[in-house]
Write a protein that holds these residues in place. Structure first.
Motif, short mmCIF file in Angstrom:
data_model
loop_
_atom_site.label_atom_id
_atom_site.label_comp_id
_atom_site.label_asym_id
_atom_site.label_seq_id
_atom_site.Cartn_x
_atom_site.Cartn_y
_atom_site.Cartn_z
N SER A 282 -3.60 -2.12 0.16
CA SER A 282 -4.82 -2.63 -0.49
C SER A 282 -4.66 -4.09 -0.91
O SER A 282 -5.65 -4.83 -0.99
CB SER A 282 -5.17 -1.77 -1.70
OG SER A 282 -4.12 -1.78 -2.67
N TYR B 27 -8.82 5.44 -1.73
CA TYR B 27 -8.79 3.98 -1.63
C TYR B 27 -9.31 3.46 -0.30
O TYR B 27 -9.74 2.30 -0.21
CB TYR B 27 -7.35 3.48 -1.84
CG TYR B 27 -6.69 4.08 -3.05
CD1 TYR B 27 -6.92 3.55 -4.32
CD2 TYR B 27 -5.86 5.20 -2.95
CE1 TYR B 27 -6.34 4.10 -5.45
CE2 TYR B 27 -5.27 5.76 -4.08
CZ TYR B 27 -5.51 5.22 -5.31
OH TYR B 27 -4.94 5.77 -6.44
N ALA C 93 -12.88 0.70 -4.05
CA ALA C 93 -11.55 1.26 -4.24
C ALA C 93 -10.99 0.91 -5.62
O ALA C 93 -11.01 -0.26 -6.02
CB ALA C 93 -10.60 0.75 -3.17
#
Length: 366
Positions: free
Chosen positions: A187, A223, A255
């Motif tokens: 991420s 996510y 997310a």
């Protein structure tokens, strides 16, 4: 004749000086390719779609750990094949690979005209990764240390800064303790437009299918959007297998942030280390991990000495994984799991090493 290479006795046979074996599918992993006496590693070549020069890649079982590094595994071959079949996936794009190990996937992306490629892994793997990259001067790949869970620097001149178009990874999802650190790093590197492609081979470790479902079905969807791709339509038949799964992920706009409970640490192998050993996860440790049993401390010491002896001698050229499963007491006929594949090789080399130990050592072991 025999000579010393890197402190190890090596038999300089004609076969050990031969050219690399061409990778034609996952079945190529039934052996180690061609032994390179100069480097004390096994050499292979992977053809690249539309390119005259193949990629050269080495395996180094002398330094293998149960994290899977220094070995080529089927899922990485499958990922390289996916790129070969669909070069537009990486052509002209910024590409980063996590857990690169030997760097074959990153080098494939570079050979297929990616604009920039960075191959990342833990510090302990850098020398091996860089060695493979250096032996392919016709591709441009940068090797960088990246520990999952640590903050990724987003400002230049860090090579990890900026937006990435594609993130690649194979067999990254086999430790539940690493799920959140991995997702944290993904991420941090990704934007909603980044295409994340992860491969998972259920057969790489015992219980691999359960770990796959835990990560891709239970944890990651919080996510990322997660889509499983059809291996049959995405891979050549020789690189496809029912145990190999392909996932396409994209970061969710909404997310949540991933907050790790404690600072990330280097994941230790799941095997129990022998007292006093500084090097973690050696082939000796893996032999004990994958073998049957619980033997007495005295038997374990003998087993360990035999396995460690393999590090003092180099195996002869092109030998390694060719013997049948039945000869080594591994169940499953021709269907050899990755742990069994490694176990077969370790047993072979332990047997060879034990046969070459001097009389004093043999007497001590007995």
């Amino acid at each position: 004749g025999d000579k010393k290479v890197g402190g190890m006795a090596v038999t300089n046979t004609p076969a050990s000086m031969g050219t690399a074996e061409s990778i034609t599918g996952t079945s190529s992993l039934k052996n180690f390719g061609v032994y390179d006496a100069k480097l004390n590693m096994w050499r292979r070549e992977l053809p690249v779609s539309g390119k005259q020069a193949p990629l050269v890649v080495y395996e180094d079982p002398n330094k293998a750990t149960d994290q899977g590094d220094h070995f080529i595994w089927p899922s990485s071959l499958a990922l390289a094949n996916l790129l070969n079949r669909a070069p537009e996936t990486v052509c002209g794009k910024r590409v980063i690979e996590l857990g690169a190990s030997h760097g074959l996937v990153s080098m494939t992306a570079a050979a297929l005209n990616a604009a920039e490629v960075v191959a990342t892994d833990q510090a302990s793997v850098m020398q091996y990764l860089q060695a493979n990259i250096d032996r392919n001067p016709h591709v441009s790949v940068r090797a960088e240390v990246l520990q999952w869970g640590q903050e990724v620097p987003h400002q230049a001149p860090s090579p990890l800064s900026g937006e990435w178009d594609v993130i690649l990874g194979s067999d990254l999802t086999f430790h539940k303790a690493s799920f959140l650190p991995l997702l944290h790093t993904l991420s941090s590197l990704a934007s909603p437009s980044t295409h994340v492609i992860l491969m998972h081979d259920d057969d790489s470790v015992p219980g691999g299918h359960r770990l796959r479902k835990s990560f891709f079905h239970d944890v990651a969807p919080t996510y990322f959007s997660v889509e499983e791709l059809s291996a049959a339509s995405t891979l050549d038949a020789s690189f496809s297998d029912p145990t190999i799964h392909i996932y396409s992920l994209r970061l969710l706009q909404s997310a949540p942030s991933i907050i790790l409970a404690s600072p990330p640490t280097v994941l230790a192998p799941s095997v129990k280390l022998s007292p006093g050993r500084e090097e973690v996860g050696t082939l000796a440790d893996m032999l004990a991990h994958f073998s049957q049993p619980a033997s007495s401390p005295a038997q374990q010491e003998v087993q360990q000495r035999k396995a460690e002896g393999r590090q003092k001698t180099a195996p002869s050229a092109s030998q390694g994984r060719q013997k049948t499963v039945a000869e080594h007491g591994v169940p499953g006929g021709d269907e050899v799991s990755m742990s069994d594949r490694l176990l077969i090789h370790v047993r072979q080399q332990a047997e060879k090493a034990a046969a070459r130990l001097d009389a004093d050592t043999v007497q001590v072991m007995e």
